[in-house]
Design a protein around this motif. Structure first.
Motif, PDB file in Angstrom:
ATOM      1  N   UNK A   1      30.502 -87.998 -34.598  1.00 15.93           N
ATOM      2  CA  UNK A   1      31.341 -87.957 -35.846  1.00 15.93           C
ATOM      3  C   UNK A   1      32.825 -88.351 -35.761  1.00 15.93           C
ATOM      4  N   UNK A   2      33.638 -89.248 -36.231  1.00 15.81           N
ATOM      5  CA  UNK A   2      34.826 -89.408 -36.266  1.00 15.81           C
ATOM      6  C   UNK A   2      35.634 -88.885 -37.279  1.00 15.81           C
ATOM      7  N   UNK A   3      36.562 -87.817 -36.820  1.00 16.96           N
ATOM      8  CA  UNK A   3      37.443 -87.189 -37.681  1.00 16.96           C
ATOM      9  C   UNK A   3      38.775 -87.656 -37.761  1.00 16.96           C
ATOM     10  N   UNK A   4      39.577 -87.821 -38.572  1.00 16.69           N
ATOM     11  CA  UNK A   4      40.909 -87.861 -38.447  1.00 16.69           C
ATOM     12  C   UNK A   4      41.624 -86.470 -39.116  1.00 16.69           C
ATOM     13  N   UNK A   5      42.511 -86.064 -38.503  1.00 14.23           N
ATOM     14  CA  UNK A   5      43.155 -85.053 -39.030  1.00 14.23           C
ATOM     15  C   UNK A   5      44.640 -85.194 -38.792  1.00 14.23           C
ATOM     16  N   UNK A   6      45.425 -85.466 -40.069  1.00 19.63           N
ATOM     17  CA  UNK A   6      46.716 -85.585 -40.240  1.00 19.63           C
ATOM     18  C   UNK A   6      47.246 -84.896 -41.130  1.00 19.63           C
ATOM     19  N   UNK A   7      48.448 -84.646 -40.954  1.00 20.44           N
ATOM     20  CA  UNK A   7      49.480 -84.149 -41.952  1.00 20.44           C
ATOM     21  C   UNK A   7      50.652 -85.110 -42.138  1.00 20.44           C
ATOM     22  N   UNK A   8      51.161 -85.198 -43.310  1.00 16.83           N
ATOM     23  CA  UNK A   8      52.058 -86.133 -44.007  1.00 16.83           C
ATOM     24  C   UNK A   8      53.241 -85.423 -44.476  1.00 16.83           C
ATOM     25  N   UNK A   9      54.549 -86.017 -44.294  1.00 22.22           N
ATOM     26  CA  UNK A   9      55.940 -85.234 -44.624  1.00 22.22           C
ATOM     27  C   UNK A   9      56.685 -86.400 -45.095  1.00 22.22           C
ATOM     28  N   UNK A  10      57.632 -86.066 -46.011  1.00 27.42           N
ATOM     29  CA  UNK A  10      58.795 -87.013 -46.470  1.00 27.42           C
ATOM     30  C   UNK A  10      59.869 -86.462 -45.324  1.00 27.42           C
ATOM     31  N   UNK A  11      60.691 -87.438 -45.082  1.00 27.20           N
ATOM     32  CA  UNK A  11      61.538 -87.175 -44.090  1.00 27.20           C
ATOM     33  C   UNK A  11      63.184 -87.583 -44.584  1.00 27.20           C
ATOM     34  N   UNK A  12      64.315 -87.028 -43.956  1.00 25.97           N
ATOM     35  CA  UNK A  12      65.562 -87.646 -44.117  1.00 25.97           C
ATOM     36  C   UNK A  12      65.885 -88.400 -43.069  1.00 25.97           C
ATOM     37  N   UNK A  13      65.928 -89.547 -43.359  1.00 26.92           N
ATOM     38  CA  UNK A  13      66.129 -90.800 -42.298  1.00 26.92           C
ATOM     39  C   UNK A  13      67.281 -90.691 -41.680  1.00 26.92           C
ATOM     40  N   UNK A  14      68.454 -89.989 -42.437  1.00 31.73           N
ATOM     41  CA  UNK A  14      69.786 -89.887 -41.872  1.00 31.73           C
ATOM     42  C   UNK A  14      69.787 -89.042 -40.675  1.00 31.73           C
ATOM     43  N   UNK A  15      68.893 -88.142 -40.616  1.00 31.22           N
ATOM     44  CA  UNK A  15      68.771 -87.270 -39.318  1.00 31.22           C
ATOM     45  C   UNK A  15      68.214 -87.805 -38.142  1.00 31.22           C
TER      46      UNK A  15
END
Length: 155
Positions: A1-15
């Motif tokens: 079985x193929x599982x994708x485990x990912x977390x997603x975030x907003x970022x401050x591109x200026x950093x």
């Protein structure tokens, strides 16, 4: 079985330091009747057909197959809902993890997110200082949902 485990975030591109070696991605979704997503993606001179199951937390089933670019472009044009997701992706290394930073264009202009794939949901990941907010559980940020409700239309 193929599982994708990912977390997603907003970022401050200026950093972030100057982003380099980005590549353009065009992707669309073929309509399904349930929470399964069928994605067509063109990534430069490569193309993929991906089938994803419903999210359960940060985990879901994922099956991905390379396909001819000419077929993918035809699927994007004739089978996928509009608009097509258009973004530039940058890969950044941080503390043993590869982060995918996506800068969206066209209908989703202004949206910038970062994703990190994990081996397990309880894997510890050190967040870079450019992370602002986690949106893993916020379905508005799913690429498949950005088609019906583009970022430019959010209030």
């Amino acid at each position: 079985m193929a599982l994708e485990i990912e977390r997603k975030f907003l970022i401050d591109i200026s950093r972030l330091e100057k982003l380099e070696n980005g590549y353009d991605i065009k992707q669309g979704y073929i309509q399904t009747k349930d929470k399964t997503a069928v994605r067509v993606r063109v990534n430069g001179d490569e193309a993929f057909l991906t089938i994803k199951g419903a999210n359960i937390g940060a985990t879901r089933l994922e099956y991905e197959y390379p396909i001819p670019v000419v077929d993918a472009k035809e699927m994007l044009d004739k089978l996928c809902g509009k608009p097509i997701i258009d973004k530039t992706r940058y890969l950044l290394e941080h503390k043993g993890h590869t982060w995918e930073v996506d800068i969206f264009h066209k209908e989703n202009d202004g949206l910038i997110v970062a994703e990190v794939e994990l081996e397990s949901e309880d894997e510890v990941v050190e967040l870079p200082d450019w992370i602002v907010k986690e949106v893993t559980d916020d379905a508005r940020y799913y690429n498949s949902n950005l088609l019906e409700h583009p970022y430019s239309q959010w209030s």
